[in-house]
Motif scaffolding. Structure first.
Motif, PDB file in Angstrom:
ATOM      1  N   HIS A  67     -29.536 -43.915  12.133  1.00 16.72           N
ATOM      2  CA  HIS A  67     -30.024 -42.860  11.250  1.00 16.72           C
ATOM      3  C   HIS A  67     -31.085 -42.065  12.005  1.00 16.72           C
ATOM      4  O   HIS A  67     -31.894 -42.631  12.745  1.00 16.72           O
ATOM      5  CB  HIS A  67     -30.663 -43.455   9.996  1.00 16.72           C
ATOM      6  N   SER A  69     -33.841 -38.732  11.158  1.00 18.99           N
ATOM      7  CA  SER A  69     -34.367 -38.051   9.981  1.00 18.99           C
ATOM      8  C   SER A  69     -35.331 -36.938  10.341  1.00 18.99           C
ATOM      9  O   SER A  69     -35.930 -36.930  11.415  1.00 18.99           O
ATOM     10  CB  SER A  69     -35.074 -39.091   9.097  1.00 18.99           C
ATOM     11  N   LEU A  96     -30.291 -37.224   8.282  1.00 18.83           N
ATOM     12  CA  LEU A  96     -30.823 -37.225   6.923  1.00 18.83           C
ATOM     13  C   LEU A  96     -32.123 -36.439   6.838  1.00 18.83           C
ATOM     14  O   LEU A  96     -32.862 -36.347   7.821  1.00 18.83           O
ATOM     15  CB  LEU A  96     -31.093 -38.660   6.467  1.00 18.83           C
ATOM     16  N   ALA A 113     -31.950 -31.534   6.076  1.00 17.99           N
ATOM     17  CA  ALA A 113     -30.981 -32.169   6.960  1.00 17.99           C
ATOM     18  C   ALA A 113     -30.126 -31.137   7.682  1.00 17.99           C
ATOM     19  O   ALA A 113     -29.721 -31.359   8.830  1.00 17.99           O
ATOM     20  CB  ALA A 113     -30.092 -33.121   6.163  1.00 17.99           C
ATOM     21  N   VAL A 132     -23.564 -36.904   7.374  1.00 18.99           N
ATOM     22  CA  VAL A 132     -24.697 -36.560   6.511  1.00 18.99           C
ATOM     23  C   VAL A 132     -24.533 -37.271   5.175  1.00 18.99           C
ATOM     24  O   VAL A 132     -23.502 -37.882   4.901  1.00 18.99           O
ATOM     25  CB  VAL A 132     -24.810 -35.030   6.299  1.00 18.99           C
ATOM     26  N   ALA A 133     -25.552 -37.184   4.337  1.00 17.35           N
ATOM     27  CA  ALA A 133     -25.516 -37.839   3.031  1.00 17.35           C
ATOM     28  C   ALA A 133     -24.882 -36.937   1.983  1.00 17.35           C
ATOM     29  O   ALA A 133     -24.983 -35.713   2.052  1.00 17.35           O
ATOM     30  CB  ALA A 133     -26.932 -38.219   2.601  1.00 17.35           C
TER      31      ALA A 133
END
Length: 278
Positions: A67, A69, A96, A113, A132-133
């Protein structure tokens, strides 16, 4: 065969490291497509993340997706991190926004993001497969459902190859989300995020933080088990396996399990699904 992947968090203590090692040893038999490794708000476990990523790749020959960020540092620091992952042979990333660390008044150099994805593409081209989320029940801070869908499109337009959803327990939420993003012209795979159930109080706490809905009937059943951990695990495995069956039947391209560094609950679900890794 449905592709599966697992999420881990980086251990900070010898005890946590031993737990992760034992869990990974059991889960690798299921032959995941890849595994991901999280890091804490503000990059508080960033070094642990890098070390865990390298160890999983070296010791278990896994394809590992760290991950990364907006809270992970300055542009220069994130560029250095990308360079380190390229040098380590890492080919996947999960980009993220991240949660604002307590006490911070503002974001750093990246606010969204989509900004981070754009930067990754500018600096490394198509080297990384970037996920991606996605939020089938919508991000808890979203202004509206429409605004959340637009934010998701921005991430994809910035160069994301795919998305992994927040966990959910209502399959229609996932199917409707996919239908809505397809109407916006988004064609990337939307992988279903799956949270196994082994501890109701922990699940309730997580769900309150991330905005995931625990259906009322399910909450009532889990609450009724009280401290009967074995009954909670059995009910959770059956209920989540049924959810996964419906997702696979409805066309979900893959399942991403949030393991919390434990193997038992995830293995119980995969056994029910016939995902032996053979």
């Amino acid at each position: 065969m449905t592709a599966i992947s697992f999420e881990f968090f980086p251990p900070k203590t010898d005890e946590q490291r031993d737990t992760l090692d034992k869990s990974v040893a059991k889960l690798v038999a299921l032959k995941p497509e890849y595994v991901s490794v999280t890091f804490g708000a503000g990059g508080s476990t960033l070094n642990y993340t890098h070390d865990t990523v390298v160890a999983l790749k070296r010791e278990h020959a896994l394809d590992v997706a760290p991950h990364i960020s907006c809270m992970g540092g300055t542009r220069a620091e994130i560029k250095s991190l990308l360079d380190n992952y390229v040098a380590a042979g890492i080919k996947r990333l999960i980009a993220l926004r991240g949660d604002m660390p307590s006490g911070m008044a503002a974001f750093g150099e990246f606010h969204y993001a989509s900004d981070l994805v754009k930067f990754i593409r500018q600096e490394t081209g198509d080297y990384f497969h970037v996920e991606v989320a996605a939020y089938p029940e919508f991000h808890p801070q979203a202004e509206s459902a429409e605004a959340d869908l637009k934010h998701f499109k921005h991430k994809v337009d910035a160069g994301a190859d795919g998305a992994i959803t927040q966990y959910f327990y209502t399959p229609d939420a996932y199917f409707r989300f996919v239908e809505d993003v397809r109407k916006l012209g988004i064609t990337v795979p939307i992988v279903a995020g799956v949270m196994p159930i082994s501890n109701y109080s922990q699940l309730r706490r997580f769900s309150e933080m991330c905005g995931a809905e625990i259906p009322r009937w399910m909450a009532k059943r889990l609450h009724a088990f009280g401290d009967d951990a074995e009954s909670i695990r059995e009910f959770g495995a059956e209920m989540v396996a049924d959810l996964c069956y419906k997702l696979i039947a409805g066309g979900a391209p893959a399942l991403h399990f949030y393991t919390l560094n434990r193997a038992r609950a995830t293995l119980a679900i995969c056994e029910r699904l016939g995902l032996s890794g053979a």
